[in-house]
Structure formats: C-alpha cells, structure tokens
Design a protein around this motif. Structure first.
Motif, PDB file in Angstrom:
ATOM      1  N   ALA A   2       0.767  -1.240   0.030  1.00 24.18           N
ATOM      2  CA  ALA A   2      -0.156  -0.103   0.043  1.00 24.18           C
ATOM      3  C   ALA A   2       0.995   1.280   0.003  1.00 24.18           C
ATOM      4  N   LEU A   3       2.036   1.152   0.458  1.00 23.82           N
ATOM      5  CA  LEU A   3       2.894   2.478   0.649  1.00 23.82           C
ATOM      6  C   LEU A   3       3.269   2.962  -0.627  1.00 23.82           C
ATOM      7  N   ILE A   4       3.582   2.088  -1.599  1.00 23.28           N
ATOM      8  CA  ILE A   4       3.746   2.558  -2.758  1.00 23.28           C
ATOM      9  C   ILE A   4       2.776   3.481  -3.500  1.00 23.28           C
ATOM     10  N   THR A   5       1.674   3.716  -3.230  1.00 22.56           N
ATOM     11  CA  THR A   5       0.582   4.435  -3.656  1.00 22.56           C
ATOM     12  C   THR A   5       0.193   5.799  -2.915  1.00 22.56           C
ATOM     13  N   LYS A   6       1.142   5.866  -1.937  1.00 24.11           N
ATOM     14  CA  LYS A   6       1.109   6.880  -0.891  1.00 24.11           C
ATOM     15  C   LYS A   6       2.262   8.111  -1.080  1.00 24.11           C
ATOM     16  N   LYS A   7       2.050   9.100  -1.375  1.00 21.99           N
ATOM     17  CA  LYS A   7       3.191   9.856  -1.332  1.00 21.99           C
ATOM     18  C   LYS A   7       4.046  10.290   0.077  1.00 21.99           C
ATOM     19  N   ILE A   8       5.259  10.567  -0.099  1.00 27.79           N
ATOM     20  CA  ILE A   8       6.023  10.906   1.283  1.00 27.79           C
ATOM     21  C   ILE A   8       5.403  12.058   1.997  1.00 27.79           C
ATOM     22  N   LYS A   9       5.325  11.862   3.228  1.00 28.78           N
ATOM     23  CA  LYS A   9       4.824  12.824   3.885  1.00 28.78           C
ATOM     24  C   LYS A   9       5.618  14.147   3.665  1.00 28.78           C
ATOM     25  N   GLY A  10       4.853  15.290   3.957  1.00 29.22           N
ATOM     26  CA  GLY A  10       5.534  16.498   3.697  1.00 29.22           C
ATOM     27  C   GLY A  10       5.783  16.828   2.023  1.00 29.22           C
ATOM     28  N   THR A  11       5.222  15.858   1.028  1.00 29.14           N
ATOM     29  CA  THR A  11       5.423  16.421  -0.290  1.00 29.14           C
ATOM     30  C   THR A  11       3.780  16.447  -0.861  1.00 29.14           C
ATOM     31  N   GLU A  12       3.897  17.300  -2.064  1.00 34.43           N
ATOM     32  CA  GLU A  12       2.384  17.345  -2.520  1.00 34.43           C
ATOM     33  C   GLU A  12       2.552  17.095  -3.991  1.00 34.43           C
ATOM     34  N   ASP A  13       1.641  16.576  -4.591  1.00 29.16           N
ATOM     35  CA  ASP A  13       1.571  16.399  -6.173  1.00 29.16           C
ATOM     36  C   ASP A  13       0.834  17.837  -6.649  1.00 29.16           C
TER      37      ASP A  13
END
Ligand code: ATP
Ligand code: MG
Length: 431
Positions: A2-13
């Motif tokens: 599931a992690l690979i479809t979540k952006k890293i904390k503190g980043t934005e798309d």
C-alpha cells in the motif's frame, strides 16, 4: 505494498487540473524577473554536502537539523538542496561568471528539501522562485531587488502583504552587537532551549529567530541591531530606504528580523501576511556580502531573495484572487468509421499548427459518447466526420454553445477558415 501508492509525508502532487495555477504564477515571475534584467539559472537538485554546510551556515536550523543528506555509492556525501542560493553561488564560482561583467543577475525556480515538521505552509519538498545578484555593493541594488519582489506580488494580485526590512550590519558592527546579545541572553540561560544555548557563543543572532514561544518571548526584550550599526551600514540602510520611498514602496523597519542564513549582511527583508496562519512569510531575502568569500572566491558582494510558491498560492486562495482558467478545447472532431478517424488526423494537425487546441476520440467511444465527452471538456466547437462528409469533402462545424452550424470545406483551407470563424463568431466566443 500500500505504501507505494502514498506520497511521502510533507510532499505534494500538482495534478493536471491544478497545474495552470502554478503556470500562471511562474509566468508572472519570469516576466517580472526579465523586466528587471534577470536571466534564469538552473543548477542541480543535489550538491556536495559541504557546499550547503558552508553556504547556508553551520549554525542554521537548515544545516543542523533539516538537510536530506546521504552517501552515494561512490562514498561521497551529497545533499538535496534546501534552498537555491548556494547552488547558484557555486555555479558563479565554477564558471567564473564575474569575468562576463558585473553585476551577475540570475533568477531561478527550484524545488527545495528540508526535513521540517509538515504543517500548513511548511512542507518537506517545496518550491521557490528566487533571484541572485552578485558584484554590487550599492544600496540601489538592495532597493531594486525589493522593488522586484513587490512588483511580483502586486502583479499576482496579492494584498495585505507587508514588507518588513532591517539591517543586520557587517561583521564589524555585528561583533559589538553579538556581545550585547550574549550579555542579554546569558541572564536567561536556564530558560533557553538547548539549541539556543548551543548557539549563544557562536552565533547569538540565531536566538532572535528561534521558533520556541518561550525563547521568542525572551528575544522580545533583546538589544536591537539598529542601535549598533557602524557608519557605513547605517548610511547603506538609510539610502536603501530613500530609494524605496522614491519608488513608492511602503515598509516597516523591524529590528528583529535576522533571516535564516549565516552570511547575511546589511539589508534583510521579508514579505509577510497574516491571512494563512503562522507560516506567513511569503518572501525573504537580503544581502550576503560574505558568501562568495566563504565559498573560497574573491570578495563579491551579493544579494537575493526567495519566494515560497506554495505559500503564495495559499495566500491567493485565502484572498480569493482569481487565476484565469486554461483555455478549453477549441475543436472536437467526432468520428464515425475508420476512414473518418484517419481523415481527422490531417485536420487536427492543421488546426493545432494554427495554435488552437483540438482533440478527437482515442479511446474508441461511439458517436453519442464522443459528443458527451466534447461537452464535458468544454469544447467550443465540434465537428462530426462520417462517410458523407468525407465523400463531399465538407462538414458542419457546430458552436457547442449556440448550436449554430457553419459549413467548411475539408481541404487545406480548413484550419484557417475555422480559426477566422472561431474568432468572429457572433456567439461571442473568444479564442
Ligand atoms: P520560515 O521562517 O517560514 O521557516 P525560512 O526563513 O526558513 O522561512 P527561507 O529559507 O528564507 O525561509 O526561504 C524563503 C521562502 O521559502 C520562505 O519565505 C517561505 O515562503 C518558503 N519556505 C521556507 N521553508 C518552507 C517550507 N518548509 N515549506 C514551504 N515553504 C517554505
Ligand atoms: Mg525555516
């Protein structure tokens, strides 16, 4: 997984439906920078760790706590840039840009990386627009830079952003001031945070910038730098203010702003707003006359500023500033049958060459679904291409708003005629 479809904390798309907002502000920034004679510089996203340690300063929060540093496979320590100045300064030195004439004027857009606590207006990957100027001591340059930042904010339509300026002097005035600060803060040694304690000897001005509320309170009673300026720094500050007055730029002198970098000298400034909460500084800058020397170069007085793009967009939202929506599709060609699909390609190419946006079906929808799609994307005109149209070499272009139809020949004059039609249409569409 599931992690690979979540952006890293503190980043934005930035999604396709949002990017026009970024493009809008970036365009204005580019235009203004260019109007002031700055040309863009692009530097790598990572540099030797040592560059930032020296160029940002060992006693700063950025270097002490916030850098993304790692060893490469070759065993080198590299760091993702936490700001744009150090890389630009390194490039100036590496390419001996001072030989190309002074001042050197460069603008940049960079992504920056700082391991900070994510919150509104504070990210771990964020973006800056900034400018750098090298090789001028004149207060005219300080004032000009502030004018540029103000012009950008004005053109973006921001209001209620105040400009605060200060002078933090040169190493000479700073020595006396630092001693006064040490004397003052030493009385509160048992109340200061550990970071501040460790900076008390080396760089006591950092204590004025501490984000801990208790320390902030203590800092309020500290001596102010403007009482310690030497004659030259005082004159520089006065002259900078005179230029700002002449340009009609209003400002407040705030003797407590010291800025984040270690090598700031003389002028420092911030543009601040209260409309987006605690992270209200949208632009920060000033002079750093010692930076190039610190990096091993000659004395090359320099200055610059950086604006946080995410924060600017937040302020625009908070103030309800409207950003023009991107142009919708000018012509949607719906097709029936294989031959029509092929013919559509030649028409689309023509229309796009005229600088207009045009689309056709590429997912295999039926005619009804194609028309629905044309509606959904807000196409201004549509054209149905089937066997009849191809046989007669003409088709009706339909104004999607008024329903009005105009017959156009499907030959090499098509795009030009369509272009004229869409510009002069009585229904009042403007392309
Ligand atoms: P702050 O006091 O808010 O931490 P700073 O002094 O660390 O800011 P600078 O290094 O001067 O900031 O960077 C210039 C601008 O970049 C800031 O005024 C702000 O608009 C933006 N900025 C800085 N850090 C962040 C961050 N973590 N997330 C988003 N924007 C940031
Ligand atoms: Mg910071």
């Amino acid at each position: 997984m599931a992690l690979i479809t979540k952006k890293i904390k503190g980043t934005e798309d930035v999604l396709p439906r949002q990017s026009y907002r970024w493009q809008f502000i970036e365009k204005i920034m580019r235009e203004e920078a260019s109007a002031y004679g700055f040309r863009e510089i692009r530097t790598p996203v990572f540099e030797h760790t040592e560059l930032f340690a020296r160029g940002v300063g060992q006693t700063t929060d950025v270097v002490q706590k916030e850098m993304y540093t790692f060893d490469t496979k070759g065993g080198e320590s590299v760091t993702l840039r936490p700001e744009g100045t150090a890389g630009a300064a390194r490039a100036v030195l590496e390419h001996a840009l001072e030989n190309e004439g002074l001042p050197i004027k460069a603008s940049y857009f960079v992504s920056c990386y700082r391991y900070e606590k994510p919150q509104a207006g504070r990210l771990r990957e964020f973006h800056q627009f900034g400018v750098e100027e090298y090789g001028t001591q004149s207060p005219a340059a300080d004032a000009e830079l502030i004018c540029l930042a103000q012009s950008v904010l004005d053109r973006l339509g921001l209001t209620e952003v105040r400009l605060e300026i200060n002078s933090i002097g040169c190493p000479e005035c700073r020595a006396k001031y630092n001693q006064a600060l040490r004397d003052y803060f030493s009385q509160y040694k048992d109340q200061l945070c550990t970071t501040c304690l460790s900076r008390l000897e080396k760089n006591p001005m950092r204590l004025l910038d501490c984000k801990s509320p208790e320390d902030h309170k203590i800092a309020e009673g500290a001596p102010i730098i403007t009482d310690y300026l030497c004659e030259e720094c005082e004159a520089h500050f006065e002259q900078t203010k005179k230029y700002l007055d002449s340009a009609g730029i209003s400002y407040e002198v705030n003797p407590t702003i010291v800025r984040g970098l270690d090598y700031y000298t003389k002028t420092v400034f911030e543009f601040i707003t209260d409309c987006i909460g605690a992270q209200g500084t949208v632009c920060g800058g000033g002079r750093y006359d010692g930076l190039i020397e610190e990096l091993g170069g000659k004395h090359l007085p320099s200055l610059g500023f950086a604006m946080g793009l995410e924060r600017i967009l937040m302020v625009m939202d908070a103030q309800g500033v409207e950003i023009p929506q991107p142009e919708p599709c000018a012509l949607y060609i719906a097709t029936m049958g294989d031959e029509a699909k092929v013919k559509a390609f030649s028409l689309l190419r023509q229309v796009r060459e005229c600088g207009l946006q045009a689309e056709t079906d590429v997912v295999g929808r039926g005619l009804r679904a194609q028309m629905k799609y044309a509606d959904k994307i807000g196409a201004k005109y549509s054209l149905v291409l089937g066997d009849n149209e191809i046989a007669e070499n003409k088709a009706n272009v339909k104004n999607m708003d008024s329903g009005e139809q105009t017959e156009l020949a499907l030959d090499e004059s098509f795009a030009e005629k369509f272009s004229v039609l869409s510009l002069t249409d009585k229904a009042g569409f403007e392309i």
